[in-house]
Design an enzyme around this catalytic site. Structure first.
Site, mmCIF file in Angstrom:
data_model
loop_
_atom_site.group_PDB
_atom_site.id
_atom_site.type_symbol
_atom_site.label_atom_id
_atom_site.label_comp_id
_atom_site.label_asym_id
_atom_site.label_seq_id
_atom_site.Cartn_x
_atom_site.Cartn_y
_atom_site.Cartn_z
ATOM 1 N N LYS A 12 -16.168 -31.334 -30.596
ATOM 2 C CA LYS A 12 -14.723 -31.507 -30.602
ATOM 3 C C LYS A 12 -14.304 -31.349 -29.170
ATOM 4 O O LYS A 12 -14.586 -30.349 -28.531
ATOM 5 C CB LYS A 12 -14.055 -30.409 -31.440
ATOM 6 C CG LYS A 12 -14.202 -30.629 -32.908
ATOM 7 C CD LYS A 12 -13.205 -29.781 -33.674
ATOM 8 C CE LYS A 12 -13.540 -28.298 -33.562
ATOM 9 N NZ LYS A 12 -12.633 -27.456 -34.339
ATOM 10 N N ASP A 35 -21.355 -27.690 -30.649
ATOM 11 C CA ASP A 35 -20.220 -28.518 -30.251
ATOM 12 C C ASP A 35 -20.116 -28.667 -28.740
ATOM 13 O O ASP A 35 -20.983 -28.230 -27.990
ATOM 14 C CB ASP A 35 -18.915 -28.051 -30.896
ATOM 15 C CG ASP A 35 -18.625 -26.605 -30.621
ATOM 16 O OD1 ASP A 35 -19.051 -26.132 -29.552
ATOM 17 O OD2 ASP A 35 -17.993 -25.945 -31.461
ATOM 18 N N MET A 77 -6.950 -23.229 -23.949
ATOM 19 C CA MET A 77 -6.434 -24.528 -24.409
ATOM 20 C C MET A 77 -4.981 -24.736 -23.992
ATOM 21 O O MET A 77 -4.186 -25.287 -24.747
ATOM 22 C CB MET A 77 -6.517 -24.610 -25.951
ATOM 23 C CG MET A 77 -7.903 -24.407 -26.498
ATOM 24 S SD MET A 77 -7.921 -24.244 -28.299
ATOM 25 C CE MET A 77 -7.384 -22.550 -28.516
#
Ligand code: SAH
Length: 517
Positions: free
Chosen positions: A58, A36, A175
């Site tokens: 992603k 990813d 995040m």
């Protein structure tokens, strides 16, 4: 039917040096790699070139591929590669906010064998590279890894903010950029002092790493002002203060500089390695390919008669390698040089000779053809001397000419050719970086690299663009006078020139140039 083993592998935070040995071994042996966005390209370089590569990237919150689709993909490839190896490569550690647990549960439920290879997780690594130890005996005794983006389908926060704010010394949020204002608000409301230092580390451990420091009171405004973007780790706690003393990664002398290296892929590694270890971000743009010649009658006859020469001259490491391949093909070995003296143009050539068991009798003070000729004449080459030069087909004639002028007989044997790559995968990328002003320097290690660089870049220009205009603010760094002349002939300025004319000399020239700038 049996299924392939699926390895949930942590790729680490980006610096390929932080990949584990197990991860590298599995990547090299994989039949299929599912990777990813955060599994860096630098790590994907280790993947078996024959492996099927499936990108399930992603990025941030816009899921291109849903987790259900990734799960289904893993099950499908595991069944397709029965008895093979499937690597599921994830940034950092697979079980730290990587949804590795969910993928493992699906594999377990399907009866598919799996193994987990932990990776260096971003919080620990990005902090270390920013000069922030996540614990420190006198400053922090505990650290928490926290998601800054709670699963959106939950209404109330699942994180116990009050305990987090007061009960843990160092807090690392993954995040968290989008929700930074709420994170700060909840920590302060939970009792953390607004004076607590905070750092954000973006693209930690990569050459693009950026760090911003502030306090809980100021960080939201600072981040907005700097337009600081994901992906980043947010670290809150007094350990951030240690950065003043412990910063190292961003202090390296070429940190933040992007270099284009134009050597052949085979030869770029020492230069790339040296520039990277000084902190530079290096884009490889091979502009020459070395094509070794294969044995023919003419070459075979010359090699069989090497003992007739007084001197054999090598003018490049490639020439040494190509000559030994040809000797090997002809059923000969280093003893073919037993009775001749050996001249080498410079240190790289000399080292390659040594690796093949030959010690050069002569290396000139300056690593150019003219200096080789002078040194040979000083060493006694004269009327009647016989010399053989084993070199590339495209090379300047000055060496044989100077020797012949002195009355020597010179045979030039072409042991390899240098050609411009027919097409270049990197040309488009390099042009784009040049347009964005994102390249600081281009290194040229031979005249042919200069000419081919121009040719390859010209092939990608848009209307109205010129190579010279694109290179206006880019430092051209040259390995020596001959290469510098070619750079100037094509209309560019030479920012720095190696002295001596070697790869270490080139690196030093870059350091001096950016040290001054
Ligand atoms: N499994 C990963 C984390 C995946 S969650 C790990 O163990 O590191 C994605 C978040 O990780 C990003 O939003 C960012 O907060 C963080 N992250 C990943 N790589 C990073 C890097 N090189 N520098 C800073 N943060 C990074």
């Amino acid at each position: 039917m049996s299924a392939a083993c699926v390895y949930l592998v942590g790729a680490g935070p980006g610096d390929p040096g932080l990949l584990t040995l197990r991860a590298k071994e599995l990547l090299e042996a994989a039949d299929c790699v599912v990777y990813d966005y955060l599994a860096s390209d630098a790590c994907m370089r280790f993947a078996n070139p024959k492996a099927e590569q499936i990108f399930v990237g992603k990025k941030g919150f816009s899921a291109h591929v849903t987790q259900d689709e990734i799960n289904a993909c893993l099950v499908e490839v595991a069944k397709r590669y029965e008895d093979g190896k499937v690597v599921r490569l994830k940034g950092g550690d697979p079980y730290v906010f990587g949804r590795g647990g969910e993928e493992a549960l699906v594999l377990a439920a399907e009866g598919i064998p799996f193994e987990v290879v932990p990776g260096v997780t971003a919080a620990v690594a990005a902090c270390a590279y920013a000069g922030i130890p996540v614990t420190h005996r006198t400053v922090s005794s505990s650290v928490a890894l926290v998601t800054g983006h709670e699963t959106p389908d939950k209404d109330a926060p699942v994180i116990d903010w009050n305990h987090l704010a007061q009960g843990v010394d160092t807090l690392c949020f993954y995040m968290g950029i989008r929700d930074l204002p709420q994170i700060v608000e909840r920590l302060v409301a939970g009792g953390r002092s607004p004076e607590t230092p905070v750092a954000l580390v973006r693209w930690g451990t990569r050459p693009e790493q950026e760090t911003l420091t502030a306090t809980l009171a100021t960080v939201v405004e600072e981040v907005e002002k700097a337009n600081f973007q994901a992906p980043a780790i947010i670290v809150v706690g007094d350990v951030v203060g240690l950065r003043n003393s412990l910063q190292w990664f961003e202090n390296r002398p070429l940190f933040g500089k992007r270099f284009v290296v134009t050597r052949t892929r085979e030869q770029a590694s020492s230069l790339v390695g040296a520039l990277e270890s000084l902190g530079a971000n290096v884009v490889e743009f091979p502009t020459i390919e070395v094509v070794p010649r294969s044995l023919n009658e003419e070459i075979a006859a010359k090699l069989a008669a090497l003992s007739e020469y007084d001197w054999v001259v090598f003018t490049s490491a490639n020439g040494v390698e190509a000559s030994f391949n040809l000797l090997n093909e002809a059923g000969l070995d280093a003893r073919a040089f037993a009775t001749c003296k050996i001249a080498s143009i410079g240190p790289a050539t000399t080292n390659t000779l040594r690796a093949h068991g030959l010690v050069a009798d002569l290396v000139p003070p300056r690593y150019v053809a003219e200096s080789v000729a002078e040194a040979l004449l000083e060493a006694g080459v004269a009327q009647g001397s016989k010399l053989c030069i084993l070199r590339a087909s495209a090379a300047r004639d000055v060496l044989p000419e100077l020797l012949e002028e002195a009355g020597a007989t010179v045979d030039v044997v072409h042991v390899y050719d240098t050609v411009a790559p027919q097409e270049s995968e990197q040309a488009a990328e390099v042009i784009q970086l040049l347009r964005n002003g994102a390249i600081d320097a281009v290194t040229f290690s031979a005249s042919s690299t200069v000419r081919n660089f121009f040719k390859l870049v010209e092939g990608e220009l848009a209307e109205g663009e010129t190579v010279l205009a694109l290179m206006q603010d880019v430092a051209a760094i040259s390995i020596g006078t001959i290469t510098s002349n070619t750079i100037k002939d094509l209309g560019l300025e030479v920012a720095a020139e190696a002295d001596p004319f070697t790869i270490p000399g080139l690196v030093q020239a870059a350091l001096d140039y950016f040290g001054r700038a």
